[in-house]
Design an enzyme around this catalytic site. Structure first.
Site, PDB file in Angstrom:
ATOM      1  N   VAL A   1     -72.931 -11.118  86.182  1.00 38.98           N
ATOM      2  CA  VAL A   1     -73.952 -10.434  87.067  1.00 38.98           C
ATOM      3  C   VAL A   1     -73.218 -10.291  88.414  1.00 38.98           C
ATOM      4  CG1 VAL A   1     -76.361 -10.344  87.587  1.00 38.98           C
ATOM      5  CG2 VAL A   1     -75.733 -11.802  85.641  1.00 38.98           C
TER       6      VAL A   1
ATOM      7  N   TYR B   1     -66.328  -6.446  94.097  1.00 39.33           N
ATOM      8  CA  TYR B   1     -66.775  -7.182  93.018  1.00 39.33           C
ATOM      9  C   TYR B   1     -67.274  -6.705  91.853  1.00 39.33           C
ATOM     10  CZ  TYR B   1     -67.584 -10.690  97.020  1.00 39.33           C
ATOM     11  OH  TYR B   1     -67.588 -11.548  98.146  1.00 39.33           O
TER      12      TYR B   1
ATOM     13  N   ASP C   1     -75.514  -4.974  89.050  1.00 41.62           N
ATOM     14  CA  ASP C   1     -76.670  -5.386  89.460  1.00 41.62           C
ATOM     15  C   ASP C   1     -77.322  -4.528  90.521  1.00 41.62           C
ATOM     16  OD1 ASP C   1     -79.477  -6.493  89.586  1.00 41.62           O
ATOM     17  OD2 ASP C   1     -78.689  -8.008  90.573  1.00 41.62           O
TER      18      ASP C   1
ATOM     19  N   GLU D   1     -80.525  -5.100  91.721  1.00 47.91           N
ATOM     20  CA  GLU D   1     -81.644  -5.995  91.920  1.00 47.91           C
ATOM     21  C   GLU D   1     -81.502  -6.997  92.828  1.00 47.91           C
ATOM     22  OE1 GLU D   1     -85.599  -8.160  90.137  1.00 47.91           O
ATOM     23  OE2 GLU D   1     -83.476  -8.427  89.482  1.00 47.91           O
TER      24      GLU D   1
ATOM     25  N   SER E   1     -79.430  -9.376  93.363  1.00 48.97           N
ATOM     26  CA  SER E   1     -78.206  -9.706  94.135  1.00 48.97           C
ATOM     27  C   SER E   1     -77.803  -8.565  95.136  1.00 48.97           C
ATOM     28  CB  SER E   1     -76.927  -9.913  93.038  1.00 48.97           C
ATOM     29  OG  SER E   1     -76.729  -8.653  92.614  1.00 48.97           O
TER      30      SER E   1
ATOM     31  N   ARG F   1     -57.643  -2.042  93.992  1.00 51.49           N
ATOM     32  CA  ARG F   1     -58.298  -2.462  92.611  1.00 51.49           C
ATOM     33  C   ARG F   1     -58.776  -1.416  92.095  1.00 51.49           C
ATOM     34  NH1 ARG F   1     -59.567  -8.108  93.271  1.00 51.49           N
ATOM     35  NH2 ARG F   1     -57.442  -7.921  92.952  1.00 51.49           N
TER      36      ARG F   1
ATOM     37  N   ARG G   1     -78.645  -3.453  85.731  1.00 49.79           N
ATOM     38  CA  ARG G   1     -80.115  -3.818  85.997  1.00 49.79           C
ATOM     39  C   ARG G   1     -80.644  -3.048  87.132  1.00 49.79           C
ATOM     40  NH1 ARG G   1     -81.669 -10.128  87.311  1.00 49.79           N
ATOM     41  NH2 ARG G   1     -80.148  -9.984  88.983  1.00 49.79           N
TER      42      ARG G   1
ATOM     43  N   GLU H   1     -88.611 -13.858  82.430  1.00 46.11           N
ATOM     44  CA  GLU H   1     -88.444 -14.671  83.651  1.00 46.11           C
ATOM     45  C   GLU H   1     -89.941 -14.863  84.559  1.00 46.11           C
ATOM     46  OE1 GLU H   1     -85.712 -12.977  86.026  1.00 46.11           O
ATOM     47  OE2 GLU H   1     -86.706 -10.930  86.146  1.00 46.11           O
TER      48      GLU H   1
ATOM     49  N   GLY I   1     -84.698 -16.283  82.796  1.00 45.68           N
ATOM     50  CA  GLY I   1     -84.044 -16.480  84.105  1.00 45.68           C
ATOM     51  C   GLY I   1     -84.906 -17.552  84.725  1.00 45.68           C
ATOM     52  N   PHE I   2     -84.370 -18.824  84.540  1.00 47.85           N
ATOM     53  CA  PHE I   2     -84.986 -20.073  84.884  1.00 47.85           C
ATOM     54  C   PHE I   2     -85.304 -19.994  86.375  1.00 47.85           C
ATOM     55  CE2 PHE I   2     -80.780 -21.345  85.184  1.00 47.85           C
ATOM     56  CZ  PHE I   2     -80.687 -22.253  86.279  1.00 47.85           C
ATOM     57  N   LEU I   3     -84.674 -19.214  87.110  1.00 48.86           N
ATOM     58  CA  LEU I   3     -84.984 -19.552  88.496  1.00 48.86           C
ATOM     59  C   LEU I   3     -86.195 -18.605  89.024  1.00 48.86           C
ATOM     60  CD1 LEU I   3     -81.249 -19.089  89.633  1.00 48.86           C
ATOM     61  CD2 LEU I   3     -82.440 -21.033  89.953  1.00 48.86           C
ATOM     62  N   ASP I   4     -86.001 -17.399  88.670  1.00 51.36           N
ATOM     63  CA  ASP I   4     -87.446 -16.698  88.935  1.00 51.36           C
ATOM     64  C   ASP I   4     -88.623 -17.297  88.031  1.00 51.36           C
ATOM     65  OD1 ASP I   4     -87.533 -14.233  90.649  1.00 51.36           O
ATOM     66  OD2 ASP I   4     -85.762 -13.453  89.621  1.00 51.36           O
TER      67      ASP I   4
ATOM     68  N   PRO J   1     -71.039 -17.241  87.504  1.00 53.24           N
ATOM     69  CA  PRO J   1     -71.075 -16.513  88.723  1.00 53.24           C
ATOM     70  C   PRO J   1     -69.696 -15.744  89.203  1.00 53.24           C
ATOM     71  CG  PRO J   1     -70.759 -18.982  89.129  1.00 53.24           C
ATOM     72  CD  PRO J   1     -70.880 -18.716  87.631  1.00 53.24           C
TER      73      PRO J   1
ATOM     74  N   ASP K   1     -79.576 -15.975  95.645  1.00 50.69           N
ATOM     75  CA  ASP K   1     -80.026 -14.839  95.496  1.00 50.69           C
ATOM     76  C   ASP K   1     -81.468 -14.578  95.976  1.00 50.69           C
ATOM     77  OD1 ASP K   1     -81.107 -15.253  93.057  1.00 50.69           O
ATOM     78  OD2 ASP K   1     -80.083 -13.994  91.859  1.00 50.69           O
TER      79      ASP K   1
END
Length: 718
Positions: free
Chosen positions: A118, A126, A274, A276, A278, A315, A342, A428, A453-456, A537, A627
């Site tokens: 992500v 990136y 993403d 959203e 990040s 790149r 996303r 999430e 998405g265990f964080l959210d 990551p 994030d």
């Protein structure tokens, strides 16, 4: 102030008009009038429903708050709580058993299991690194991380350390023995890998110090290629490829008896670009930057030039990889990850486009329209013509159905075949977790993944139960029964809905990018649990996590789990509240300082520099990927303790002031950094403190409204 241009009764920021009409539309069959009139219809037809769904969120939360004020935590009456949730419509009846109907999915989604990156698409470098992370050097990943110990004679040093290099080669040989075992002996003792051709067919001949041998499963040899002075030998296991790079002129190959200069593994099978969590995109300028990079990935033109090690580098997207296959033909493998995009959720609006009444339209509507338009330029990403949109922060099946309605309207608007746009459901938010089967059913013709998405999810759990009592400390939450129930329900419900072999079941992020040794120990739990993919990551982390998918046959793991009992809702709703008497003031202060420092370290970069995701040192100077999801947890945790009197507003202000000094010191080497401590004009400091002080009243505990307002103020020179 934005400069607006009239388009089909919309007022559209001139920057967005220029991008759409001069960059995104050319090369498609979509006219400017078709796009703008279609966008106007989207806003007119769908924004009322969008607002109605957000109002339902608020109503349900108010009713849940009142239940907790009356009855206390869920544990006081779990059966009554579940009955109450059904009565108010938070829980709905499960649909009858079904199998998803999604068609035309790429093999990276349906058939290949492996890591998922992500990355903020706003950062071109990136974004390119992540797209190119389909293949990664195992030697580099091992040498450059703590998987190989960094002390004593194995310390990396300023120049190449041959002893560390030997340890890398030995660890890579261990991987080869596990995934591509020999009939006799070990890859550690191989003295030559040779391609032997007979009557147009190729085979892999292997010699060891103990004599000739071969692969235990000869079918794992898939092909080979000559690239410069290197012979690249292609192997396959569990649907993933690995290359043995044989080059005796290479410094590493020269030291290896068989000339094995590297092992290249197929790593990031899919990558989420993403828009959203990040990304810090708060206006038309920012949104155009996001969309432009996505367009460049789709049409293959994105590139980025930068300085590294005193050299200028450019790149670009990697080409596909071509081999001679073992049967005498040619074999082509994709050089890049399958790219997903996303979009934002249903909450935020954007003043990049104003409707006929002058109201900002839904940012999610704009994202779907523009990212899909950009995807019309795709010629190399999806072999089936599918467009993969990950949709976050949906609360229950009605919101999933609404996302599908948006997708259908955009398909019609752009002349696409129905069901071209596939949906990734981020599991999430608690109302989605509790109604997951119904959510999948609502998207059964489009769904290509479900992902925990265990964080959210933790942030939403805290906010939903805000009135139940003070939340546990963050480290204690991770061990709670509801977290395991959540993870298990996601896999088991996904399997029951027929996702195995048809769509992805995914797991969340490893948030410590420098702790790869621990990741190798812990993250094998994701494929072992039956997850096709899990978030990492960095490209290096993807290369290392790929080893787990050789160790575990995910489809076999899914078969083992298929008939397991799904944890009941009472387990999902089982998070206890904290008894403040179990903590002393030192422990309370330490927890508050830890959360405050994390919020400040993330918010100051977001607000002052527009960095939506970065490695932020914690209070112990350990770098963590931060994030908006991690910020949501910390702000909600403090808000919960404030709400229940464990800390006062005045105490919080003092703690944030002290932690601002810590964060200032941690960022002392950043020339763009604006100190917060003792700076009454710091918008970033005020925003960070507001996330805690106002956390209980923020919609679903989200950080976006406060962060966006603060960033807009900074950009305006306030």
């Amino acid at each position: 102030m934005p400069k607006y241009v009239e388009k089909s009764n919309l007022k559209v920021d001139a920057l967005l008009v220029d991008f759409i009409e001069n960059e995104a539309l050319p090369g498609t069959k979509v006219s400017a009038d078709q796009f703008w009139s279609g966008l106007a219809r989207l806003a007119h037809d769908l924004m009322p429903k969008n607002r109605q769904l957000l109002a339902i969120r608020d109503r349900l939360q108010a009713q849940i708050d009142e239940w907790h004020r009356k009855y206390g935590p869920v544990a006081s009456d779990p059966a009554g709580y579940e009955a109450f949730l059904r009565e108010i419509g938070y829980l709905i009846a499960e649909p009858a058993d079904f199998t998803i109907e999604t068609a035309d999915l790429d093999p990276e989604i349906a058939a290949i299991c492996g890591p998922q990156l992500v990355v903020p698409v706003s950062n071109a470098r990136y974004a390119l690194n992540a797209a190119n992370a389909r293949w990664g050097s195992l030697y580099d990943a091992l040498y450059g991380t703590d998987v190989i110990p960094r002390d004593g004679e194995l310390a990396p040093g300023s120049t190449y350390n041959p002893k560390r290099g030997a340890a890398v080669v030995a660890r890579a040989a261990q991987f080869l023995d596990e995934a591509f075992s020999l009939l006799n002996g070990s890859h550690a003792n191989v003295t030559s890998y040779v391609i032997a051709e007979t009557a147009g067919l190729a085979a892999l001949a292997i010699d060891t110090a103990g004599g000739p041998t071969k692969l235990k499963h000869s079918s794992q040899f898939t092909g080979y290629a000559q690239v410069g002075k290197s012979v690249r030998i292609l192997l396959q296991h569990n649907g993933l490829h690995a290359e043995l790079v044989i080059n005796k002129d290479h410094p590493v190959g020269r030291a290896h008896p068989a000339g094995l200069a590297d092992v290249i593994v197929e790593a990031a099978i899919t990558t989420i670009q993403d828009c959203e969590d990040s990304v810090a995109a708060v206006d038309a300028e920012d949104k155009v930057g996001v969309y432009r990079n996505w367009l460049g990935l789709m049409d293959g033109t994105l590139e980025d030039t930068f300085e590294k090690g005193g050299k200028t580098m450019t790149r670009r997207l990697q080409p596909d990889r071509t081999y001679n296959d073992a049967k005498g033909g040619l074999l082509s493998l994709k050089g890049r990850a399958l790219l997903l995009v996303r979009n934002v959720g249903h909450l935020m609006t954007t003043d990049a486009v104003l409707d006929s009444e002058g109201n900002p339209i839904g940012e999610g509507l704009l994202d779907t329209a523009v990212t899909t338009l950009c995807a019309l330029h795709d010629e190399t990403n999806s072999a089936t013509g599918a467009i993969y949109v990950v949709k976050p922060k949906m609360h229950g099946p009605d919101e999933v159905a609404f996302a599908c309605e948006i997708f259908g309207a955009v398909e019609k608007m752009l002349g696409l075949a129905p069901l071209t746009i596939k949906i990734g459901i981020m599991d999430e938010e608690r109302r989605t977790s509790a109604n997951l089967k119904a959510c999948i059913h609502a998207a059964r013709q489009r769904v290509f993944f479900i992902n925990t998405g265990f964080l959210d999810r933790t942030g939403d759990e805290i906010h939903t139960a805000m009135e139940a009592g003070p939340v546990l400390r963050k480290d204690e939450i991770k061990a709670e029964r509801w977290i395991q129930a959540y993870e298990d329900r996601n896999v088991l419900i996904g399997l029951a809905c027929g996702l195995s072999g048809r769509a992805q079941i995914g797991k969340g992020m490893w948030a410590r990018p420098d702790d790869m040794a621990e990741m190798l120990k812990a993250k094998i739990g994701h494929p072992s649990a039956g997850a096709n993919t899990a978030w990492v990551p960095s490209p290096t982390a993807a290369t290392l996590h790929a080893l787990h998918y050789h160790q575990v046959d995910v489809f076999e793991a899914q078969k083992r789990r298929h008939n397991q009992q799904t944890p009941p809702l009472r387990d999902l709703f089982s998070m206890p509240v904290l008894d403040p008497k179990t903590l002393n003031r030192v422990e309370i202060t330490r927890e508050l300082e830890n959360n405050a420092q994390g919020i400040l370290g993330y918010v100051v970069r977001w607000v002052d520099e527009g960095v939506g995701c970065s490695k932020v040192p914690d209070i112990n100077n350990v770098g963590l990927m931060e994030d908006r999801a991690t910020c949501r947890i910390s702000s909600q945790a403090i808000a919960s303790w404030l709400r229940h009197g464990i800390v006062t507003r005045e105490e919080l202000a003092g703690i944030f002031a002290r932690m601002a000094e810590v964060v200032d010191a941690q960022n002392a080497g950043d020339p763009l950094y604006v100190p917060m401590a003792g700076n009454p004009g710091s918008i970033a400091f005020r925003a960070a403190l507001d996330l805690a002080l106002q956390g209980a009243t923020q919609p679903s505990g989200y950080t976006e409204p406060i962060l966006h307002a603060a960033r807009v103020a900074v950009k305006a020179g306030a």
